[in-house]
Design a protein around this motif. Structure first.
Motif, PDB file in Angstrom:
ATOM      1  N   LEU A 191       3.412 -10.297  -2.690  1.00 31.15           N
ATOM      2  CA  LEU A 191       2.122 -10.636  -2.227  1.00 31.15           C
ATOM      3  C   LEU A 191       1.103  -9.774  -2.929  1.00 31.15           C
ATOM      4  N   GLY A 192      -0.222 -10.190  -2.741  1.00 33.04           N
ATOM      5  CA  GLY A 192      -1.285  -9.519  -3.439  1.00 33.04           C
ATOM      6  C   GLY A 192      -1.403  -8.042  -3.165  1.00 33.04           C
TER       7      GLY A 192
ATOM      8  N   CYS B 291       0.466  -5.854  -5.596  1.00 31.01           N
ATOM      9  CA  CYS B 291      -0.093  -5.854  -6.940  1.00 31.01           C
ATOM     10  C   CYS B 291      -1.422  -5.124  -6.985  1.00 31.01           C
TER      11      CYS B 291
ATOM     12  N   GLN C 169      -4.539 -13.882   1.780  1.00 28.45           N
ATOM     13  CA  GLN C 169      -3.341 -13.041   1.869  1.00 28.45           C
ATOM     14  C   GLN C 169      -2.480 -13.471   3.056  1.00 28.45           C
TER      15      GLN C 169
ATOM     16  N   ASP D 154      -0.607 -16.433   2.065  1.00 29.79           N
ATOM     17  CA  ASP D 154       0.558 -16.047   1.272  1.00 29.79           C
ATOM     18  C   ASP D 154       1.702 -15.563   2.149  1.00 29.79           C
ATOM     19  N   GLN D 155       1.363 -14.910   3.243  1.00 27.08           N
ATOM     20  CA  GLN D 155       2.377 -14.370   4.152  1.00 27.08           C
ATOM     21  C   GLN D 155       2.863 -15.396   5.178  1.00 27.08           C
TER      22      GLN D 155
ATOM     23  N   GLY E  52      -5.512 -12.395 -10.209  1.00 25.45           N
ATOM     24  CA  GLY E  52      -4.344 -12.668  -9.385  1.00 25.45           C
ATOM     25  C   GLY E  52      -3.686 -11.421  -8.839  1.00 25.45           C
ATOM     26  N   LYS E  53      -4.440 -10.337  -8.703  1.00 28.49           N
ATOM     27  CA  LYS E  53      -3.897  -9.070  -8.215  1.00 28.49           C
ATOM     28  C   LYS E  53      -4.056  -8.883  -6.712  1.00 28.49           C
TER      29      LYS E  53
ATOM     30  N   VAL F 297      -4.232 -11.977  -4.379  1.00 29.58           N
ATOM     31  CA  VAL F 297      -3.491 -13.081  -3.774  1.00 29.58           C
ATOM     32  C   VAL F 297      -2.574 -13.674  -4.830  1.00 29.58           C
ATOM     33  N   SER F 298      -1.636 -14.491  -4.407  1.00 28.64           N
ATOM     34  CA  SER F 298      -0.671 -15.075  -5.341  1.00 28.64           C
ATOM     35  C   SER F 298      -1.358 -16.069  -6.273  1.00 28.64           C
TER      36      SER F 298
ATOM     37  N   THR G  25      -0.637 -19.124  -6.841  1.00 26.29           N
ATOM     38  CA  THR G  25      -0.773 -20.414  -6.174  1.00 26.29           C
ATOM     39  C   THR G  25      -1.978 -20.423  -5.250  1.00 26.29           C
ATOM     40  N   THR G  26      -2.139 -19.357  -4.495  1.00 28.25           N
ATOM     41  CA  THR G  26      -3.255 -19.277  -3.565  1.00 28.25           C
ATOM     42  C   THR G  26      -4.572 -19.106  -4.305  1.00 28.25           C
TER      43      THR G  26
END
Length: 382
Positions: free
Chosen positions: A16-17, A20, A104, A107-108, A288-289, A291-292, A294-295
């Protein structure tokens, strides 16, 4: 004149973000380069400031480094340039922090973008023509919920005894106004992001200021950025001093911004930051650091704002601005008492953050702001 208004957007025909984010590098410090190296940008900055507050500054650059320019003054009756490390209230740029936190949670797997808000916040968006079963999380993020424009500064609920405002009270006050349309049409509203604040609190089990601080601000190392807790009216130093005022041609009148509690704006506009920090945030988000991938792709699915051919489009808490030199930049603008701001970044590392120390509600210098940003992001060194 609470945050970025709909009129500002329509005046121009813009693992997940967390894991990163902690490793994302800060941009290089601004360099004291000769103004002649940025002559067109400096001229645009002066034109912007002439229609804006007592002072204005821009922090910009590319993947090789950053620079800054300032004109006017950050504090009346002094010669105080606006610096990239000065603190100021970023207004509706807060919405990007709020959106990133919601994404986020997507993503979770704790939130789904296309789930009706009623399933997460039963009874909150209900009555007076509203049905939370017909409004999704995505529509709140993209301002396509049908909820009308809401200005907390002009239409606030009763304050708490300490002068702060409860987030749920702000939402109830906003929803006293009936829907402006059925869900689907774009209409900028601070109410959308106040509701998303309640969603963050319900999902995380913590206050929204703490959630955004722990999920976004601290992992990115944004030491000049804060989400004030209710009741905290302080502005860290050094700071750009904010003013209220009016301009009529060459004449102007400035008064200090009366102290107000940022909880009045909450997840729609309460964050304090610096030009360097807010640039770091948007660069991390665009890379992209946070959130993913895709998101992030969902965040960057936009609807056009304004008339056909407008250079502006709105994603999920992000503005897409088409550049005259080709390509696009991503970010957000914001206005709260004392400040009018915007930050944009590109995929190839160009960036520009602008602040002026007045929010001219009756005649905001929107065109001058975007001309300045375009010059900085598209400039060729002389």
């Amino acid at each position: 004149m609470a945050m970025t208004r709909k009129s500002r957007r329509t005046r121009l025909p813009a693992a997940l973000g967390l894991a990163c984010a902690a490793a994302f590098a800060l941009p290089a410090p601004a360099q004291a380069t000769p103004a002649a190296d940025h002559a067109e940008t400096l001229a645009a900055l002066k034109r912007f400031q002439a229609a804006a507050g007592p002072g204005a500054g821009i922090y910009a650059g590319d993947s090789s480094g950053s620079w800054n320019l300032s004109t006017g003054t950050g504090i009346l009756n002094t010669d105080t340039p606006v610096k990239p490390t000065d603190h100021y209230r970023i207004g509706s740029q807060t919405k990007s922090f709020t959106a990133a936190t919601v994404l986020q949670l997507v993503d979770q797997k704790k939130i789904s973008l296309d789930t009706p808000i009623e399933q997460y916040l039963p009874g909150v968006v209900d009555g007076n023509g509203y049905d939370g079963n017909t409004i999704t999380v995505r529509q709140l993020l993209q301002h396509t919920s049908g909820i009308p424009a809401y200005e907390p500064l002009l239409d606030s609920p009763s304050a708490n005894p300490d002068g702060s405002y409860a987030l749920d009270a702000l939402v109830r006050q906003a929803l006293k106004h009936p829907p402006a349309s059925q869900p689907g049409a774009w209409r900028y509203s601070n109410a959308n992001y106040l509701i998303l604040g309640l969603l963050i609190e319900k999902t995380t089990g913590t206050s929204v200021d703490k959630a955004i601080t722990e999920r976004i601000i601290q992992p990115l190392g944004l030491t000049g950025t804060s989400f004030p807790a209710p009741g905290d009216r302080s502005l860290p130093t050094p700071a750009v001093h904010g003013y209220n005022g009016v301009r009529v041609g060459p004449f102007f009148f400035w008064t200090d911004v009366i102290s107000y509690d940022p909880s009045l704006f909450s997840t729609a506009g309460a964050v304090i930051s610096t030009q360097q920090d807010v640039t770091t945030f948007y660069q991390a988000l665009a890379a992209g650091k946070i959130v993913s991938p895709t998101t992030l792709a969902d965040m960057e699915k936009t609807v056009v704002v304004g008339a056909p051919g407008s250079p502006l489009a709105y994603g999920l808490g992000l503005i897409r601005h088409t550049l005259p030199c080709g390509g696009a930049a991503w970010g957000h603008d914001g206005g709260v008492p004392g400040y009018y701001t915007e930050t944009l970044v590109t995929d190839d590392g160009r960036h520009a953050a602008v602040v002026t120390n007045a929010d001219l509600a009756t005649n905001p210098p929107v065109n001058q702001m975007y001309t300045l940003l375009d010059k900085a992001l598209c400039e060729k060194r002389s």
